[in-house]
Scaffold this motif. Structure first.
Motif, PDB file in Angstrom:
ATOM      1  N   LYS A  75     103.175  58.072 -19.807  1.00 45.03           N
ATOM      2  CA  LYS A  75     104.451  57.240 -19.015  1.00 45.03           C
ATOM      3  C   LYS A  75     103.780  57.031 -17.767  1.00 45.03           C
ATOM      4  O   LYS A  75     103.975  55.787 -17.268  1.00 45.03           O
ATOM      5  N   LEU A  76     103.036  57.767 -17.030  1.00 46.28           N
ATOM      6  CA  LEU A  76     102.469  57.465 -15.843  1.00 46.28           C
ATOM      7  C   LEU A  76     101.256  56.407 -15.875  1.00 46.28           C
ATOM      8  O   LEU A  76     101.483  55.545 -15.040  1.00 46.28           O
ATOM      9  N   LYS A  77     100.623  56.450 -16.796  1.00 48.05           N
ATOM     10  CA  LYS A  77      99.521  55.464 -17.242  1.00 48.05           C
ATOM     11  C   LYS A  77     100.491  54.107 -17.311  1.00 48.05           C
ATOM     12  O   LYS A  77      99.842  52.941 -16.709  1.00 48.05           O
ATOM     13  N   GLN A  78     101.589  53.955 -18.068  1.00 45.77           N
ATOM     14  CA  GLN A  78     102.307  52.621 -18.352  1.00 45.77           C
ATOM     15  C   GLN A  78     102.718  52.259 -16.876  1.00 45.77           C
ATOM     16  O   GLN A  78     102.750  50.972 -16.613  1.00 45.77           O
ATOM     17  N   VAL A  79     103.203  53.081 -16.085  1.00 43.96           N
ATOM     18  CA  VAL A  79     103.715  52.715 -14.655  1.00 43.96           C
ATOM     19  C   VAL A  79     102.508  52.172 -13.992  1.00 43.96           C
ATOM     20  O   VAL A  79     102.710  51.107 -13.268  1.00 43.96           O
ATOM     21  N   TYR A  80     101.235  52.749 -13.896  1.00 44.24           N
ATOM     22  CA  TYR A  80     100.268  52.347 -13.278  1.00 44.24           C
ATOM     23  C   TYR A  80      99.768  50.854 -13.674  1.00 44.24           C
ATOM     24  O   TYR A  80      99.429  50.018 -13.083  1.00 44.24           O
ATOM     25  N   LEU A  81      99.642  50.883 -14.944  1.00 42.59           N
ATOM     26  CA  LEU A  81      99.232  49.398 -15.679  1.00 42.59           C
ATOM     27  C   LEU A  81     100.245  48.370 -15.195  1.00 42.59           C
ATOM     28  O   LEU A  81      99.734  47.340 -15.107  1.00 42.59           O
ATOM     29  N   HIS A  82     101.722  48.810 -15.236  1.00 37.11           N
ATOM     30  CA  HIS A  82     102.667  47.850 -14.697  1.00 37.11           C
ATOM     31  C   HIS A  82     102.534  47.257 -13.466  1.00 37.11           C
ATOM     32  O   HIS A  82     102.498  46.037 -13.248  1.00 37.11           O
TER      33      HIS A  82
END
Length: 172
Positions: free
Chosen positions: A162-169
Motif C-alpha cells: 500500500k505504501l509503495k502504491q502511494v509513493y508510485l502515485h
C-alpha cells in the motif's frame, strides 16, 4: 489495555458500563491492563461501585505477558473518545479475539458484526448492551476469521504494498 488516560480512553465509561452489565450477568469479569495518571481515580471508581471483586487492574504489560492476557480473554473492550489506528484492537483480532469498541477513528471504524461490536463513543447504554449480548453470543466468533482480517489487511507485506502504491502515485 490502555495508558489509563481517561480523557481519551474513557476507562471510567467501561467501568460504569461493565457495572450495569454485571447487575444482569454476574458471571462477567473485567481486567484492566495498563498504567497511567488516572489509575487511582479509576480504582476509586471500581471501589465506589462495589466492583473490586470482579474488576482487576494488572498494571502495564508488554510482549509475551500482554499476548498471554489477550489470549486468555474472551474479548477486548475499547471505549475511546478518539483514536488514530488503535493498536490494541488490532492486537486482539490478531490473537483471534473479538472486540467491543467505540467508533473512535482508525481501525475501530472498520469493525463489522463478524469482528465484534461497534458502539457510539460515550454511549454507555450501547456499551452495556453489547457486553451483555457478547456474553450470550461469544461462541459465534471464529478466531481464525478474526486473525485473517488482520493478516489480509495489515500484514507487513500488505502495508508495504500500500505504501509503495502511494509513493508510485505521488511520483507519477
Amino acid at each position: 489495555i490502555s495508558a489509563l488516560d481517561d480523557a481519551q480512553k474513557n476507562v471510567s465509561g467501561i467501568i460504569s458500563s461493565f457495572g450495569n452489565a454485571y447487575k444482569q450477568n454476574n458471571q462477567m469479569r473485567l481486567k484492566i491492563i495498563g498504567d497511567g495518571e488516572d489509575k487511582t481515580k479509576l480504582q476509586n471508581l471500581v471501589f465506589k461501585l462495589k466492583l473490586s471483586n470482579v474488576i482487576t487492574f494488572t498494571g502495564k504489560l508488554t510482549g509475551e505477558a500482554l499476548v498471554k492476557e489477550i489470549q486468555q480473554s474472551n474479548a477486548l473492550v475499547m471505549f475511546s473518545n478518539y483514536e488514530t489506528f488503535c493498536l490494541t484492537v488490532a492486537e486482539a483480532l490478531a490473537c483471534g479475539k473479538p472486540v467491543i469498541t467505540s467508533r473512535a477513528g482508525g481501525l475501530t471504524d472498520l469493525i463489522s458484526d463478524e469482528l465484534g461490536f461497534s458502539v457510539e463513543s460515550n454511549n454507555e447504554q450501547q456499551l452495556t448492551e453489547s457486553m451483555l449480548i457478547f456474553a450470550q453470543q461469544r461462541n459465534k466468533f471464529n478466531p481464525e476469521s478474526l486473525r485473517n482480517f488482520i493478516t489480509q489487511n495489515y500484514s507487513k507485506e500488505i502495508i508495504a504494498e500500500k505504501l509503495k502504491q502511494v509513493y508510485l502515485h505521488v511520483l507519477s
